[in-house]
Design a protein around this motif. Structure first.
Motif, PDB file in Angstrom:
ATOM      1  N   VAL A  33       0.851  -1.190   0.000  1.00 45.21           N
ATOM      2  CA  VAL A  33       0.000   0.000   0.000  1.00 45.21           C
ATOM      3  C   VAL A  33       0.888   1.240   0.000  1.00 45.21           C
ATOM      4  O   VAL A  33       1.819   1.343   0.810  1.00 45.21           O
ATOM      5  CB  VAL A  33      -0.937   0.026   1.222  1.00 45.21           C
ATOM      6  N   TYR A  34       0.589   2.165  -0.923  1.00 42.68           N
ATOM      7  CA  TYR A  34       1.288   3.449  -0.998  1.00 42.68           C
ATOM      8  C   TYR A  34       0.351   4.546  -0.498  1.00 42.68           C
ATOM      9  O   TYR A  34      -0.816   4.594  -0.888  1.00 42.68           O
ATOM     10  CB  TYR A  34       1.707   3.761  -2.435  1.00 42.68           C
ATOM     11  N   PHE A  35       0.882   5.425   0.357  1.00 37.39           N
ATOM     12  CA  PHE A  35       0.113   6.562   0.850  1.00 37.39           C
ATOM     13  C   PHE A  35       0.654   7.847   0.236  1.00 37.39           C
ATOM     14  O   PHE A  35       1.861   8.056   0.175  1.00 37.39           O
ATOM     15  CB  PHE A  35       0.185   6.657   2.379  1.00 37.39           C
ATOM     16  N   PHE A  36      -0.258   8.702  -0.190  1.00 36.44           N
ATOM     17  CA  PHE A  36       0.121   9.993  -0.765  1.00 36.44           C
ATOM     18  C   PHE A  36      -0.297  11.136   0.143  1.00 36.44           C
ATOM     19  O   PHE A  36      -0.387  12.275  -0.266  1.00 36.44           O
ATOM     20  CB  PHE A  36      -0.508  10.149  -2.153  1.00 36.44           C
ATOM     21  N   GLY A  37      -0.560  10.806   1.384  1.00 38.69           N
ATOM     22  CA  GLY A  37      -0.896  11.800   2.400  1.00 38.69           C
ATOM     23  C   GLY A  37      -0.345  11.337   3.727  1.00 38.69           C
ATOM     24  O   GLY A  37       0.561  10.506   3.788  1.00 38.69           O
ATOM     25  N   GLY A  50      -5.196   6.525   9.956  1.00 43.19           N
ATOM     26  CA  GLY A  50      -5.226   7.540   8.922  1.00 43.19           C
ATOM     27  C   GLY A  50      -5.191   8.954   9.464  1.00 43.19           C
ATOM     28  O   GLY A  50      -5.177   9.188  10.678  1.00 43.19           O
ATOM     29  N   ALA A  51      -5.184   9.922   8.540  1.00 41.65           N
ATOM     30  CA  ALA A  51      -5.131  11.330   8.925  1.00 41.65           C
ATOM     31  C   ALA A  51      -6.383  11.767   9.675  1.00 41.65           C
ATOM     32  O   ALA A  51      -6.357  12.725  10.445  1.00 41.65           O
ATOM     33  CB  ALA A  51      -4.946  12.197   7.675  1.00 41.65           C
ATOM     34  N   ASN A  52      -7.499  11.084   9.472  1.00 48.31           N
ATOM     35  CA  ASN A  52      -8.744  11.421  10.154  1.00 48.31           C
ATOM     36  C   ASN A  52      -8.871  10.748  11.512  1.00 48.31           C
ATOM     37  O   ASN A  52      -9.903  10.844  12.169  1.00 48.31           O
ATOM     38  CB  ASN A  52      -9.938  11.032   9.280  1.00 48.31           C
ATOM     39  N   GLY A  53      -7.815  10.067  11.946  1.00 47.70           N
ATOM     40  CA  GLY A  53      -7.834   9.390  13.229  1.00 47.70           C
ATOM     41  C   GLY A  53      -8.457   8.012  13.198  1.00 47.70           C
ATOM     42  O   GLY A  53      -8.468   7.310  14.216  1.00 47.70           O
ATOM     43  N   LEU A  66      -9.477   5.378   5.623  1.00 45.88           N
ATOM     44  CA  LEU A  66      -8.489   6.142   6.380  1.00 45.88           C
ATOM     45  C   LEU A  66      -8.551   7.633   6.102  1.00 45.88           C
ATOM     46  O   LEU A  66      -7.910   8.424   6.805  1.00 45.88           O
ATOM     47  CB  LEU A  66      -7.071   5.622   6.072  1.00 45.88           C
ATOM     48  N   GLY A  67      -9.266   8.042   5.065  1.00 50.78           N
ATOM     49  CA  GLY A  67      -9.307   9.462   4.715  1.00 50.78           C
ATOM     50  C   GLY A  67      -8.005   9.950   4.118  1.00 50.78           C
ATOM     51  O   GLY A  67      -7.683  11.138   4.192  1.00 50.78           O
ATOM     52  N   THR A  68      -7.240   9.047   3.532  1.00 45.59           N
ATOM     53  CA  THR A  68      -5.936   9.361   2.944  1.00 45.59           C
ATOM     54  C   THR A  68      -5.891   8.840   1.510  1.00 45.59           C
ATOM     55  O   THR A  68      -6.412   7.758   1.229  1.00 45.59           O
ATOM     56  CB  THR A  68      -4.796   8.712   3.754  1.00 45.59           C
ATOM     57  N   ILE A  69      -5.280   9.601   0.622  1.00 46.43           N
ATOM     58  CA  ILE A  69      -5.112   9.129  -0.750  1.00 46.43           C
ATOM     59  C   ILE A  69      -4.104   7.981  -0.746  1.00 46.43           C
ATOM     60  O   ILE A  69      -2.983   8.128  -0.268  1.00 46.43           O
ATOM     61  CB  ILE A  69      -4.622  10.258  -1.674  1.00 46.43           C
TER      62      ILE A  69
END
Length: 216
Positions: free
Chosen positions: A35-39, A83-86, A156-159
């Motif tokens: 998995v790659y995260f862009f955020g 994720g960024a949204n907790g 997760l609210g993350t790209i």
């Protein structure tokens, strides 16, 4: 060489399957799902931009210094990401336990390789197809894990981008090789029974015909 074509194909399949079995974290490149995260994302309290799941454990890459952190957890492990949204998502041990089918397939392929270099071509063909069936089960479990991870990462609210690791594609190649090897081994068995020498060209022989009976 031509007479052992089936055995050589099985040997190649066994080597590929062994590489898949080594897997992450021992060899980071041979993972099953990545998995790659862009955020912003976090894995085990550290900000990460990528993680990989293998048979024996996981690896993730830290954003702070770009270093990889890997953990050898053994079979049936869990991995969590925040994720960024907790929101926090976990891949439970029930989703990774089935990856043990890869070492099982490798074991069968080692036995198949040994048998295929003998004259027991039918047994080798059946073992090759059986190894292919076990590999197919592993691929199905790998696909299920991929779909589970992809579904959870979207919360997760993350790209992000979830993809198959090289372990999946290598196992797919193993499946194809085992099927092909089984048919070739059967062909070699048929040629061996008919007395055809596959290593030399055909030769024409004549008994001299009717008039040869009168020769002294």
């Amino acid at each position: 060489m031509r007479a052992h074509a089936g055995a050589i194909i099985v040997l190649v399949a066994a080597i590929l399957s062994l590489l898949v079995t080594i897997s992450t974290p021992y060899v980071r490149a041979f993972d099953d799902v990545r998995v790659y995260f862009f955020g912003d994302a976090a894995g085990n309290s550290d900000a990460i931009n990528q993680f990989r799941l293998g048979i024996w454990g996981w690896c993730h890459r830290l954003i702070s210094n770009g270093n990889w952190v890997c953990e050898n957890t053994g079979l049936a492990y869990s991995y969590g990401v925040q994720g960024a949204n907790g929101n926090q998502q976990w891949v439970g041990s029930s989703w990774t336990r089935g990856l043990v089918m890869s070492p099982v397939a490798t074991g069968f392929l080692v036995i198949t390789t040994i048998v295929s270099f003998t004259k027991h071509h039918i047994i080798a063909a059946l073992l090759s197809w059986w190894s292919g069936l076990v590999t197919f089960i592993y691929l199905a479990i790998n696909l299920t894990l991929y779909l589970k991870v992809r579904a959870q990462m979207r919360h997760l609210g993350t790209i992000e981008n979830t993809d198959f690791g090289p372990g999946f594609w290598m196992s797919l190649a193993v499946l194809i090789l085992t099927i092909v090897a089984g048919f070739i081994l059967l062909i070699e068995h048929r040629r061996a029974r008919s007395g055809v020498d596959t290593s030399s060209p055909y030769r024409y022989a004549s008994n001299g015909g009717f008039f040869s009976r009168f020769r002294k």
